[in-house]
Design a protein around this motif. Structure first.
Motif, PDB file in Angstrom:
ATOM      1  N   GLU A 131      -4.179  -7.153 132.722  1.00  0.00           N
ATOM      2  CA  GLU A 131      -4.062  -8.581 132.441  1.00  0.00           C
ATOM      3  C   GLU A 131      -3.105  -9.131 131.490  1.00  0.00           C
ATOM      4  N   ARG A 132      -2.907 -10.417 131.229  1.00  0.00           N
ATOM      5  CA  ARG A 132      -2.303 -11.034 129.922  1.00  0.00           C
ATOM      6  C   ARG A 132      -0.840 -10.476 129.965  1.00  0.00           C
ATOM      7  N   VAL A 133      -0.073 -10.055 130.906  1.00  0.00           N
ATOM      8  CA  VAL A 133       1.407  -9.672 130.994  1.00  0.00           C
ATOM      9  C   VAL A 133       2.043 -10.837 130.760  1.00  0.00           C
ATOM     10  N   GLY A 134       3.050 -10.916 130.031  1.00  0.00           N
ATOM     11  CA  GLY A 134       3.876 -11.867 129.387  1.00  0.00           C
ATOM     12  C   GLY A 134       3.382 -12.594 128.048  1.00  0.00           C
ATOM     13  N   THR A 135       2.131 -12.313 127.735  1.00  0.00           N
ATOM     14  CA  THR A 135       1.805 -12.819 126.509  1.00  0.00           C
ATOM     15  C   THR A 135       2.554 -12.500 125.301  1.00  0.00           C
ATOM     16  N   THR A 136       3.117 -13.284 124.227  1.00  0.00           N
ATOM     17  CA  THR A 136       3.986 -12.908 122.989  1.00  0.00           C
ATOM     18  C   THR A 136       3.222 -13.427 122.208  1.00  0.00           C
ATOM     19  N   LEU A 137       3.187 -12.460 121.038  1.00  0.00           N
ATOM     20  CA  LEU A 137       2.348 -12.764 119.690  1.00  0.00           C
ATOM     21  C   LEU A 137       3.505 -12.684 118.514  1.00  0.00           C
ATOM     22  N   PRO A 138       3.662 -13.778 118.031  1.00  0.00           N
ATOM     23  CA  PRO A 138       4.783 -13.952 116.962  1.00  0.00           C
ATOM     24  C   PRO A 138       4.065 -12.904 115.746  1.00  0.00           C
ATOM     25  N   MET A 139       4.865 -12.299 115.042  1.00  0.00           N
ATOM     26  CA  MET A 139       4.361 -11.508 113.838  1.00  0.00           C
ATOM     27  C   MET A 139       4.823 -12.050 112.451  1.00  0.00           C
ATOM     28  N   LEU A 140       3.785 -12.428 111.528  1.00  0.00           N
ATOM     29  CA  LEU A 140       3.939 -12.852 110.361  1.00  0.00           C
ATOM     30  C   LEU A 140       3.859 -11.441 109.399  1.00  0.00           C
ATOM     31  N   THR A 141       4.905 -11.728 108.380  1.00  0.00           N
ATOM     32  CA  THR A 141       4.994 -10.400 107.444  1.00  0.00           C
ATOM     33  C   THR A 141       3.992 -10.533 106.526  1.00  0.00           C
ATOM     34  N   PRO A 228      12.105  -8.716 139.438  1.00  0.00           N
ATOM     35  CA  PRO A 228      11.293  -9.644 139.383  1.00  0.00           C
ATOM     36  C   PRO A 228       9.881  -9.149 138.694  1.00  0.00           C
ATOM     37  N   PRO A 229       8.783  -9.707 138.173  1.00  0.00           N
ATOM     38  CA  PRO A 229       7.529  -9.407 138.282  1.00  0.00           C
ATOM     39  C   PRO A 229       6.774  -8.758 139.320  1.00  0.00           C
ATOM     40  N   MET A 230       6.196  -7.454 138.738  1.00  0.00           N
ATOM     41  CA  MET A 230       5.790  -6.597 139.803  1.00  0.00           C
ATOM     42  C   MET A 230       4.292  -6.351 139.495  1.00  0.00           C
ATOM     43  N   SER A 231       3.675  -6.319 140.761  1.00  0.00           N
ATOM     44  CA  SER A 231       2.046  -5.943 140.622  1.00  0.00           C
ATOM     45  C   SER A 231       1.878  -4.567 141.750  1.00  0.00           C
ATOM     46  N   ILE A 245      -2.194  -3.259 138.388  1.00  0.00           N
ATOM     47  CA  ILE A 245      -1.364  -3.216 137.098  1.00  0.00           C
ATOM     48  C   ILE A 245      -0.186  -4.100 137.432  1.00  0.00           C
ATOM     49  N   HIS A 246       0.062  -4.989 136.329  1.00  0.00           N
ATOM     50  CA  HIS A 246       1.166  -5.757 136.623  1.00  0.00           C
ATOM     51  C   HIS A 246       2.421  -5.433 135.501  1.00  0.00           C
ATOM     52  N   ALA A 247       3.329  -5.791 135.688  1.00  0.00           N
ATOM     53  CA  ALA A 247       4.502  -5.286 134.840  1.00  0.00           C
ATOM     54  C   ALA A 247       5.673  -6.154 134.882  1.00  0.00           C
ATOM     55  N   LEU A 248       6.318  -6.247 133.813  1.00  0.00           N
ATOM     56  CA  LEU A 248       7.576  -7.200 133.675  1.00  0.00           C
ATOM     57  C   LEU A 248       8.677  -6.120 132.996  1.00  0.00           C
ATOM     58  N   ALA A 249       9.996  -6.307 133.428  1.00  0.00           N
ATOM     59  CA  ALA A 249      11.046  -5.461 132.915  1.00  0.00           C
ATOM     60  C   ALA A 249      11.165  -5.954 131.522  1.00  0.00           C
ATOM     61  N   PRO A 250      11.503  -4.818 130.515  1.00  0.00           N
ATOM     62  CA  PRO A 250      11.914  -3.738 130.753  1.00  0.00           C
ATOM     63  C   PRO A 250      10.837  -2.328 130.977  1.00  0.00           C
ATOM     64  N   ALA A 251       9.450  -2.922 131.215  1.00  0.00           N
ATOM     65  CA  ALA A 251       8.538  -1.715 131.164  1.00  0.00           C
ATOM     66  C   ALA A 251       8.522  -0.718 132.152  1.00  0.00           C
ATOM     67  N   THR A 252       8.202   0.550 131.911  1.00  0.00           N
ATOM     68  CA  THR A 252       8.107   1.313 132.759  1.00  0.00           C
ATOM     69  C   THR A 252       6.549   1.885 133.038  1.00  0.00           C
ATOM     70  N   VAL A 253       6.045   2.176 134.026  1.00  0.00           N
ATOM     71  CA  VAL A 253       4.622   2.322 134.292  1.00  0.00           C
ATOM     72  C   VAL A 253       4.469   3.899 134.723  1.00  0.00           C
ATOM     73  N   LEU A 254       4.088   4.460 133.804  1.00  0.00           N
ATOM     74  CA  LEU A 254       3.581   5.959 134.163  1.00  0.00           C
ATOM     75  C   LEU A 254       2.392   6.201 135.107  1.00  0.00           C
ATOM     76  N   ILE A 255       2.184   6.666 135.825  1.00  0.00           N
ATOM     77  CA  ILE A 255       1.136   6.893 136.879  1.00  0.00           C
ATOM     78  C   ILE A 255       0.472   8.260 137.003  1.00  0.00           C
ATOM     79  N   GLY A 256      -0.704   8.512 136.589  1.00  0.00           N
ATOM     80  CA  GLY A 256      -1.284  10.004 136.619  1.00  0.00           C
ATOM     81  C   GLY A 256      -2.708   9.996 136.121  1.00  0.00           C
ATOM     82  N   ALA A 257      -3.019  11.185 136.137  1.00  0.00           N
ATOM     83  CA  ALA A 257      -4.372  11.249 135.806  1.00  0.00           C
ATOM     84  C   ALA A 257      -4.841  11.734 134.323  1.00  0.00           C
TER      85      ALA A 257
END
Length: 326
Positions: A131-141, A228-231, A245-257
């Motif tokens: 969930e929450r894929v695409g959420t962006t959080l600015p970081m204050l120093t 495009p966005p992928m699920s 699981i949802h994903a946006l580029a440039p993420a990679t999704v490792l699937i395994g146990a």
């Protein structure tokens, strides 16, 4: 027979109960309501804070008690007004002036002291997860931030694999440093770490989510040749923590146990590192990682294949459907 008056329950304070705002004037001023620093001027931070407060309240909108539902709706309305007020420069200026008088503080002095802290240059962006894929959080120093499942986390991500306080990021010695908390499994660029100094474009995996650390303008914008966005959605198979699981580029999704797999699928026919889904130009590609049982794509055993909308993948006992949103 006792003559003691019956004790009345304390009136509900939705601000402390649902948003963890400390006791004080009610309703709280708009900056306390959104959970940001006094006189915050960064529009993106204000927008993000409003979305976070909405999200925290949403789960209580269908509460069985009518008075709770009404209180929650009242707070949601106030948050909507706060977002409008504080993102309108003229209205914000007038509100700030009156608030400074009410609090008996020097607004200009507070802002002068804050000029040593830079405007946000970096941001975290959720690129893959349940969930929450695409959420962006600015970081204050000048403000360390926490990623976790607890209600007050700066980046609030839920799931059984996400610890209440999973990781903390802080700005020291002109760099952002990530620290895994309480032994929580955290990877940076696919390597498990306890602490790591972050570079732009680093990928952080934690609790079934992949988060990118980027310059703030890159976190906002789209990249060229972007798929495009992928699920990926489990249609048949054993029960798992997150069936989608949802994903946006440039993420990679490792699937395994294994515990470090971004999408953890447990089963005797699922390898520790079974398959990887990653961008390939403007498309998504799945690659089998030399698993013993193999990876099926639309009924064929493959080493690698380009994914299209409604394709079917089989990994072990899991039948997975691809959804691409163009």
């Amino acid at each position: 027979m006792s003559n003691k008056p019956s004790e009345q329950p304390a009136p509900l304070d939705p601000y402390s109960e649902f948003l963890e705002i400390p006791p004080g004037p009610r309703p709280p001023h708009l900056y306390d309501l959104l959970g940001v620093e006094l006189f915050c001027a960064q529009r993106e931070r204000l927008e993000h804070a409003a979305r976070e407060q909405y999200r925290r309240l949403k789960q209580y909108q269908e509460h069985p008690q009518r008075d709770v539902r009404e209180a929650v709706q009242d707070v949601i309305t106030r948050i909507a007004s706060a977002r409008i007020m504080l993102t309108d420069p003229a209205r914000k200026e007038e509100y700030d002036r009156k608030l400074a008088e009410r609090l008996n503080v020097d607004r200009d002095d507070i802002l002068r002291q804050r000029t040593a802290a830079r405007l946000p240059e970096h941001a975290l962006r959720v690129l893959a997860g349940p969930e929450r894929v695409g959420t962006t959080l600015p970081m204050l120093t000048d403000q360390p931030l926490v990623i976790g499942s607890q209600a007050g986390a700066d980046l609030h991500l839920t799931g059984l694999r996400m610890a209440p306080r999973h990781a903390e990021l802080s700005f020291t010695n002109e760099a952002w440093t990530l620290r895994a908390l309480d032994g929580a499994i955290t990877l940076v660029n696919d390597q498990r770490v306890k602490t790591a100094v972050l570079d732009v474009h680093d990928a952080i995996d934690l609790g079934g989510y992949r988060v990118h650390f980027d310059h703030i303008h890159e976190a906002r914008g789209a990249r060229k040749a972007q798929p495009p966005p992928m699920s990926l959605i489990i249609r048949q198979g054993p029960s798992v923590i997150h069936p989608t699981i949802h994903a946006l580029a440039p993420a990679t999704v490792l699937i395994g146990a294994c515990d470090t797999a971004l999408w953890q699928l447990a089963g005797p026919q699922v390898a520790i590192h079974h398959a990887r889904v990653a961008p390939s130009g403007a498309l998504w590609e799945i690659t089998d990682l030399q698993s013993d049982s193999g990876t099926m794509h639309n009924g064929e055993n493959i080493h690698a294949a380009i994914l299209n909308h409604r394709d079917r993948i089989v990994i072990g006992r899991f039948e997975i459907q691809v959804s691409l949103r163009r």
